[in-house]
Motif scaffolding. Structure first.
Motif, mmCIF file in Angstrom:
data_model
loop_
_atom_site.group_PDB
_atom_site.id
_atom_site.type_symbol
_atom_site.label_atom_id
_atom_site.label_comp_id
_atom_site.label_asym_id
_atom_site.label_seq_id
_atom_site.Cartn_x
_atom_site.Cartn_y
_atom_site.Cartn_z
ATOM 1 N N LEU A 166 0.825 -1.202 0.000
ATOM 2 C CA LEU A 166 0.000 0.000 0.000
ATOM 3 C C LEU A 166 0.861 1.255 0.000
ATOM 4 N N GLY A 167 1.990 1.193 0.658
ATOM 5 C CA GLY A 167 2.867 2.352 0.761
ATOM 6 C C GLY A 167 3.943 2.082 1.790
ATOM 7 N N LYS A 168 4.790 3.086 2.016
ATOM 8 C CA LYS A 168 5.909 2.930 2.932
ATOM 9 C C LYS A 168 6.079 4.175 3.781
ATOM 10 N N LEU A 169 6.781 3.988 4.886
ATOM 11 C CA LEU A 169 7.183 5.091 5.755
ATOM 12 C C LEU A 169 8.693 5.194 5.726
ATOM 13 N N TYR A 170 9.220 6.354 5.416
ATOM 14 C CA TYR A 170 10.658 6.531 5.376
ATOM 15 C C TYR A 170 10.979 8.006 5.539
ATOM 16 N N LEU A 171 12.214 8.301 5.915
ATOM 17 C CA LEU A 171 12.681 9.686 5.982
ATOM 18 C C LEU A 171 13.426 10.042 4.708
ATOM 19 N N ASP A 172 14.572 9.391 4.473
ATOM 20 C CA ASP A 172 15.368 9.655 3.279
ATOM 21 C C ASP A 172 15.406 8.472 2.330
ATOM 22 N N ASP A 173 15.344 7.265 2.858
ATOM 23 C CA ASP A 173 15.537 6.072 2.041
ATOM 24 C C ASP A 173 14.246 5.265 1.927
ATOM 25 N N ASN A 174 13.669 5.263 0.725
ATOM 26 C CA ASN A 174 12.473 4.482 0.443
ATOM 27 C C ASN A 174 12.914 3.115 -0.057
ATOM 28 N N ARG A 175 13.424 2.310 0.866
ATOM 29 C CA ARG A 175 14.055 1.053 0.475
ATOM 30 C C ARG A 175 13.352 -0.133 1.125
ATOM 31 N N THR A 176 13.065 -1.145 0.294
ATOM 32 C CA THR A 176 12.554 -2.426 0.784
ATOM 33 C C THR A 176 13.439 -3.523 0.212
ATOM 34 N N TRP A 177 13.969 -4.367 1.060
ATOM 35 C CA TRP A 177 14.962 -5.355 0.652
ATOM 36 C C TRP A 177 14.342 -6.444 -0.220
ATOM 37 N N VAL A 178 15.091 -6.824 -1.247
ATOM 38 C CA VAL A 178 14.688 -7.916 -2.138
ATOM 39 C C VAL A 178 15.799 -8.955 -2.149
ATOM 40 N N ASP A 179 15.502 -10.193 -1.835
ATOM 41 C CA ASP A 179 16.498 -11.259 -1.856
ATOM 42 C C ASP A 179 16.882 -11.614 -3.294
ATOM 43 N N TYR A 180 18.075 -12.172 -3.443
ATOM 44 C CA TYR A 180 18.569 -12.531 -4.774
ATOM 45 C C TYR A 180 17.597 -13.477 -5.482
ATOM 46 N N GLU A 181 17.010 -14.398 -4.733
ATOM 47 C CA GLU A 181 16.120 -15.400 -5.327
ATOM 48 C C GLU A 181 14.908 -14.785 -6.007
ATOM 49 N N THR A 182 14.511 -13.592 -5.579
ATOM 50 C CA THR A 182 13.321 -12.970 -6.169
ATOM 51 C C THR A 182 13.664 -11.990 -7.290
ATOM 52 N N LEU A 183 14.959 -11.835 -7.569
ATOM 53 C CA LEU A 183 15.360 -10.970 -8.688
ATOM 54 C C LEU A 183 15.201 -11.734 -9.997
ATOM 55 N N PRO A 184 14.709 -11.083 -11.050
ATOM 56 C CA PRO A 184 14.635 -11.764 -12.348
ATOM 57 C C PRO A 184 16.039 -11.951 -12.911
ATOM 58 N N GLN A 185 16.262 -13.049 -13.595
ATOM 59 C CA GLN A 185 17.590 -13.334 -14.136
ATOM 60 C C GLN A 185 18.030 -12.279 -15.137
ATOM 61 N N ASN A 186 17.053 -11.662 -15.834
ATOM 62 C CA ASN A 186 17.444 -10.663 -16.835
ATOM 63 C C ASN A 186 18.074 -9.428 -16.189
ATOM 64 N N VAL A 187 17.693 -9.091 -14.965
ATOM 65 C CA VAL A 187 18.329 -7.977 -14.263
ATOM 66 C C VAL A 187 19.775 -8.329 -13.931
ATOM 67 N N VAL A 188 19.988 -9.536 -13.398
ATOM 68 C CA VAL A 188 21.338 -9.975 -13.043
ATOM 69 C C VAL A 188 22.226 -10.030 -14.285
#
Length: 776
Positions: free
Chosen positions: A71-93
């Motif tokens: 729905l959204g996020k709470l952050y001050l400077d960094d709008n970051r949500t961690w993504v594990d390697y396993e969930t990255l598409p191979q085309n990005v890598v």
């Protein structure tokens, strides 16, 4: 002779060989020494082993819907949500390795061949920074210095840290860390935020050409900005695709096809004031601030809701929330146009206020000025009040809300005082939708636009309930006196004498149209048509205390004066409270406190909180079902009837001002409209077996309202939002909103079949056994 000359030449050349090896050895030793000094911190602070094991990255708190969407996020400077390697598409890598570090899997942090090439060609044929070095710079070194000595020192530190990272992490973990920490601009911190902001999707859903855009931005996200420099980014994307083909990740045919594709950016900026469920997210911010105070970390420190990466699992359904916001927008835009039409300077010189003197208007405006953020800001700066007030009368450039703009904003020049009056012309709204069996809140709309109207009318605002309060009176009568929906009372002017039930003067309410039929009416018909005289008789019989007690048991927290006039809705209530209360009827008499959060986890997935439902038995099942039967009458032939059919002579007017009319809903619906004095507040509560939804519409001040009941009643202002919302829900069968009948209890002691009850009541009256003859 020749041998002597050769020997002499060798002796002359020996010193050069000797010095070469001395210098070479010294150079090697110097490099080793420099690296040792760097690793010891002589060239500046180096990260400790603990920091290498746990690099500090700020993680935003994430709000997750019940259907798994962010729905959204709470952050001050960094709008970051961690993504594990396993969930990255191979085309990005693949794109990353091909473009930034082709020999990534063959080195241990430093690419010797790349370094030699960069040194030989002075960087004209590519740099030598590996992915590990770039990560080291991002995490621990910082922006490259323009001072040559400092820049060289930074480079050495990068090499040292890169080799340490390679020892501490796998290649896959380093790639994940790098993509997660990079700043892609526009609050897109990390690959997940970038994917959502630039393409409106999760990383796993990225197409190859979309991945190439994001990887291309890694060179310089400010320069390769797809919003501002589309052609430059397009060319950079194609360069990345070329690199992928060069190293065999895609074929030449695929490269040519992808390079010819249009670059489609789907820009979805993420900020606290934009996006889905903004009012709800700001409520959650307040909720979390309270939660962290009461639930510290194991070491006693407080969780930081902006940096610690909490995951908050909410009850909101993103599809229903979208439907709710669209319904509000569609109807309120149309209703506001009619309000503006009726409040032109010619039609209403005191617009948007009605029935107020100029002095009263000045008082309202002055109070609004002193409550404004501008006033508070200048007050903190130490300005005198007269100087602050002077600034409110100077014209300035500003951006204001505008329904007729595609972005709902327009740039203009006006004084701050004029802007206060301008904003008061807009009707406000609130809407909340809840599953009555669980208390799970499914949709929450606190106003028409959070960016410009930040007051949350769902839970912060309380307004008079009007006729929406009458079901509490009927519930008390059915519960205590065992009246049925078929019980009859005469529609006559009715008065409660002074001193009775604590009222100081006689109370004689009138019907809204000022007429009285003089005939007996069933409770079902009386509630459906919101007949005041019948409600007055009921509260006289059960007493205001009983009504107030039931209302409080069903979640109304505000103080309720125990006087007869509460029967017509004088108490102030919030949408949040009324939705919870009406849910009691749909949940067979059990009140369930509205729930917004089911679970909170830390960044590692450890569960920190799980909710426990708060329930209370208020009404018996048969009383609750009798109330449902009464409220169904409202939508069958009462003030909520337009949900099902058209309305004769006023049909044309309704079509003009009410979006989507006629609605022609055919499934069982229980509901109640509410309208307060002078049409200042319009309410509608609607229920189906698994969803109860409340809507309120009104001005910021009670003096801002429609002049005619036709436009200002709850059935015109609030009911259409409910109808549009439900039609959108029904259009998506996966949401699962019920069209079934309400479940009747197995044993029903209260008769709801009025065809039988009418004859029985006539016999009771003849024998003098009717409760109407008793003095309560």
């Amino acid at each position: 002779m020749a041998k002597t000359r050769q020997k002499k030449q060798q002796q002359n050349f020996f010193p050069f060989i000797k010095w070469f090896w001395i210098l070479f050895g010294a150079g090697v030793l110097s490099v080793v020494l420099i690296f040792l000094l760097a690793s010891w911190g002589a060239l500046g602070e180096m990260p400790t082993f603990e920091r290498l094991e746990n690099p500090e990255t700020n993680l935003a708190t994430e709000f997750i819907s019940s259907d798994g969407e962010t729905l959204g996020k709470l952050y001050l400077d960094d709008n970051r949500t961690w993504v594990d390697y396993e969930t990255l598409p191979q085309n990005v890598v693949n794109a990353l390795v091909a473009t930034e570090d082709a020999r990534y899997y063959d080195h241990s942090g430093i690419d010797a061949r790349g370094f030699a090439r960069a040194l030989a060609y002075l960087g004209t044929k590519g740099g030598a920074s590996t992915i590990s070095q770039q990560l080291a710079r991002q995490l621990f070194v910082g922006v490259r210095s323009r001072n040559l000595f400092e820049a060289v020192t930074q480079k050495i530190k990068e090499w040292v840290i890169a080799t340490r990272l390679e020892r501490n992490y796998t290649k896959e973990e380093i790639i994940a860390m790098y993509l997660n920490i990079y700043d892609f601009g526009y609050n897109a911190d990390g690959i997940r935020s970038a994917s959502r902001i630039y393409f409106g999707k999760e990383p796993a859903e990225l197409r190859t050409e979309e991945s190439a855009v994001l990887v291309g931005m890694l060179k310089n996200s400010s320069l390769y900005n797809p919003i501002r420099r589309e052609e430059l980014v397009f060319n950079r994307r194609n360069t990345v695709l070329g690199q992928m083909a060069k190293y065999g990740y895609i074929s030449e045919k695929e490269k040519d096809s992808l390079q010819n594709r249009e670059m489609k950016i789907n820009f979805n900026p993420e900020s606290h004031r934009e996006g889905l469920a903004t009012y709800f997210r700001m409520y959650m911010q307040r909720y979390l601030n309270n939660w962290v105070r009461e639930n510290p970390k194991p070491d006693g420190e407080k969780y930081n809701i902006y940096l610690d990466g909490l995951k908050v699992y909410t009850t909101i359904d993103s599809r229903m929330q979208q439907n709710a916001e669209e319904a509000v927008q569609e109807h309120m835009k149309n209703l506001q146009a009619e309000f503006f039409h009726q409040n032109t300077p010619d039609r209403n010189p005191t617009a948007p206020f009605l029935d107020l003197t100029s002095g009263a208007i000045d008082t309202i405006m002055e109070r609004a000025m002193k409550r404004s953020a501008r006033w508070r800001h200048l007050k903190r700066e130490g300005l005198a009040e007269k100087d602050i007030e002077a600034t409110f009368h100077k014209k300035t450039e500003m951006t204001v809300f505008d329904w007729n703009s595609d972005s709902f904003e327009k740039d203009t020049i006006m004084t701050p005082m004029d802007s206060i009056r301008y904003y008061k012309t807009f009707l406000r709204t609130a809407m909340m939708s809840m599953e009555p069996q669980t208390g799970h809140v499914k949709a929450w709309v606190g106003g028409i636009d959070y960016k410009h109207f930040q007051y949350d009318n769902v839970i912060q605002g309380s307004r008079q309930a009007g006729s929406l309060f009458k079901p509490f009176v009927y519930a008390a009568a059915i519960d205590q006196l065992r009246y049925s929906p078929c019980f009859t009372l005469p529609d006559n002017l009715y008065s409660i004498e002074p001193g009775k039930h604590g009222n100081m003067e006689a109370w004689t309410p009138k019907n809204s149209d000022g007429t009285y039929s003089g005939e007996d009416m069933t409770l079902k018909s009386a509630l459906a048509n919101s007949v005041n005289t019948i409600t007055a008789q009921l509260i006289d019989r059960v007493g205001p205390g009983s009504v107030a007690s039931i209302a409080k048991s069903m979640g109304v927290t505000k103080d309720i004066a125990e006087v007869p006039s509460i029967a017509l809705g004088t108490p102030d209530v919030s949408v949040y409270e009324m939705v919870g209360a009406f849910g009691t009827y749909a949940n067979q008499g059990v009140y369930v406190k509205p729930v917004m959060v089911t679970r909170i986890e830390d960044k590692n997935g450890t569960v920190l909180f799980e909710y426990k439902p708060e329930t209370k038995d208020v009404l018996s099942k048969d009383v609750a079902y009798a109330m449902i039967n009464l409220l169904e009458g409202v939508t069958q032939y009462g003030s909520g009837g337009r949900l099902r059919h058209t309305y004769g002579k006023n049909q044309t007017v309704y079509k003009e001002i009410i979006t989507g009319y006629p609605y022609e809903l055919t499934n069982p619906i229980a509901g109640k409209t509410g309208t307060t004095q002078n049409q200042s507040d319009g309410w509608f509560m609607g229920m189906v077996p698994n969803l109860v939804t409340g809507v309120w519409v009104g001005g910021e001040d009670r003096s801002i309202h429609f002049n005619r009941l036709l436009y200002g009643q709850g059935a015109s202002m609030a009911l259409p939002i409910w109808a549009l919302y439900m039609k959108k829900n029904y259009a998506n069968e996966e949401i699962g909103v019920s069209k079934d009948a309400f479940e009747a209890p197995e044993e029903m002691s209260i008769n709801i079949d009025c065809s039988k009850q009418q004859q029985e009541e006539e016999e009771d009256i003849d024998t003098g056994d009717d409760l109407d003859d008793l003095d309560f």
